[in-house]
Enzyme design. Sequence first.
Site, PDB file in Angstrom:
ATOM      1  N   SER A  84       2.653 -13.874  15.533  1.00  0.00           N
ATOM      2  CA  SER A  84       1.371 -13.844  14.823  1.00  0.00           C
ATOM      3  C   SER A  84       0.464 -12.782  15.417  1.00  0.00           C
ATOM      4  O   SER A  84       0.619 -12.382  16.577  1.00  0.00           O
ATOM      5  CB  SER A  84       0.685 -15.214  14.892  1.00  0.00           C
ATOM      6  OG  SER A  84       0.470 -15.607  16.234  1.00  0.00           O
ATOM      7  N   GLY A  85      -0.461 -12.301  14.611  1.00  0.00           N
ATOM      8  CA  GLY A  85      -1.396 -11.272  15.059  1.00  0.00           C
ATOM      9  C   GLY A  85      -2.760 -11.505  14.459  1.00  0.00           C
ATOM     10  O   GLY A  85      -3.056 -12.581  13.930  1.00  0.00           O
ATOM     11  N   PHE A 132      -3.965 -10.304  11.845  1.00  0.00           N
ATOM     12  CA  PHE A 132      -4.038 -10.226  10.392  1.00  0.00           C
ATOM     13  C   PHE A 132      -2.985 -11.087   9.703  1.00  0.00           C
ATOM     14  O   PHE A 132      -2.662 -10.877   8.545  1.00  0.00           O
ATOM     15  CB  PHE A 132      -3.880  -8.762   9.949  1.00  0.00           C
ATOM     16  CG  PHE A 132      -4.608  -8.447   8.673  1.00  0.00           C
ATOM     17  CD1 PHE A 132      -5.980  -8.398   8.632  1.00  0.00           C
ATOM     18  CD2 PHE A 132      -3.887  -8.192   7.513  1.00  0.00           C
ATOM     19  CE1 PHE A 132      -6.644  -8.099   7.445  1.00  0.00           C
ATOM     20  CE2 PHE A 132      -4.550  -7.892   6.319  1.00  0.00           C
ATOM     21  CZ  PHE A 132      -5.931  -7.846   6.295  1.00  0.00           C
ATOM     22  N   GLY A 133      -2.431 -12.086  10.404  1.00  0.00           N
ATOM     23  CA  GLY A 133      -1.467 -12.970   9.755  1.00  0.00           C
ATOM     24  C   GLY A 133      -0.369 -13.444  10.674  1.00  0.00           C
ATOM     25  O   GLY A 133      -0.301 -13.076  11.848  1.00  0.00           O
ATOM     26  N   THR A 134       0.517 -14.287  10.123  1.00  0.00           N
ATOM     27  CA  THR A 134       1.644 -14.840  10.857  1.00  0.00           C
ATOM     28  C   THR A 134       2.936 -14.444  10.160  1.00  0.00           C
ATOM     29  O   THR A 134       3.023 -14.491   8.925  1.00  0.00           O
ATOM     30  CB  THR A 134       1.550 -16.381  10.910  1.00  0.00           C
ATOM     31  OG1 THR A 134       0.302 -16.745  11.510  1.00  0.00           O
ATOM     32  CG2 THR A 134       2.692 -16.962  11.736  1.00  0.00           C
ATOM     33  N   LYS A 150       5.051 -12.355   5.646  1.00  0.00           N
ATOM     34  CA  LYS A 150       3.782 -12.226   6.356  1.00  0.00           C
ATOM     35  C   LYS A 150       2.774 -13.074   5.599  1.00  0.00           C
ATOM     36  O   LYS A 150       2.476 -12.808   4.434  1.00  0.00           O
ATOM     37  CB  LYS A 150       3.333 -10.772   6.416  1.00  0.00           C
ATOM     38  CG  LYS A 150       2.104 -10.565   7.302  1.00  0.00           C
ATOM     39  CD  LYS A 150       1.798  -9.088   7.459  1.00  0.00           C
ATOM     40  CE  LYS A 150       0.622  -8.868   8.393  1.00  0.00           C
ATOM     41  NZ  LYS A 150       0.285  -7.437   8.521  1.00  0.00           N
ATOM     42  N   ASP A 178      -2.755   2.615  13.401  1.00  0.00           N
ATOM     43  CA  ASP A 178      -2.461   1.732  14.537  1.00  0.00           C
ATOM     44  C   ASP A 178      -0.994   1.871  14.951  1.00  0.00           C
ATOM     45  O   ASP A 178      -0.307   0.884  15.179  1.00  0.00           O
ATOM     46  CB  ASP A 178      -2.774   0.283  14.176  1.00  0.00           C
ATOM     47  CG  ASP A 178      -2.940  -0.605  15.418  1.00  0.00           C
ATOM     48  OD1 ASP A 178      -3.287  -0.055  16.491  1.00  0.00           O
ATOM     49  OD2 ASP A 178      -2.716  -1.818  15.326  1.00  0.00           O
TER      50      ASP A 178
END
Length: 214
Positions: free
Chosen positions: A32-33, A35-37, A59, A156
Amino acid sequence: MPPARGVKKPKEDKSDHRILANRYRVEKKLGSGNFGTAFLVFDMKANPDKGEEEWKVLKEISCGDLAPDETVDAMHEAKLLSKLHHPNIVKFYDSFLDGEFFCIITEYCEGGDLDDKITAWKKAGKKFDQNVIMDWFVQLALAVQHMHKRRVLHRDLKTRNIFLKKNMIKIGDFGISRVLMGTTDMASTFTGTPYYMSPEVLKHEGYNSKSDVW
């Protein structure tokens, strides 16, 4: 009745096995991050005989936790991925809404991300062959060139967002990328991972595709 001695108790299956869009069965969480899993899913409608891959990545982004403009960003990511067709960019398959979640289905890279690969080799005391490094670099450069020709900034690029599939480089996670309206347009949003930001981004100055090369 307790199991007999010497017989191991089966491990508890912690995967939820949800089925989304009447097609994708969730097998396990990958990570996960911000902006989502991400989940590993099995595509029950894929046809291996036609070369279709059964294992994919879901995602999942909670729309309930997102502001309206962030929801638009999630939709933008899906639309953006669908326009990028390159062997060194993670392939986009599908996107849909499931309740309060926005879901994106992409290619599964069994080799994990480059950051984990480097860490594992470092712990094992191994070094990458120079030819492998150069091969990966060329693949990465070609993928970035493909993006920039379509006026797409990733913004990124880092080892966490570079994946490996059968020893091939795949750029992924376009969650904070954008399409430049013109080749001379300069983006100004302060976004990305600080360690990988170009000087002009850190100085809140306008930047273009050269920032991805940094």
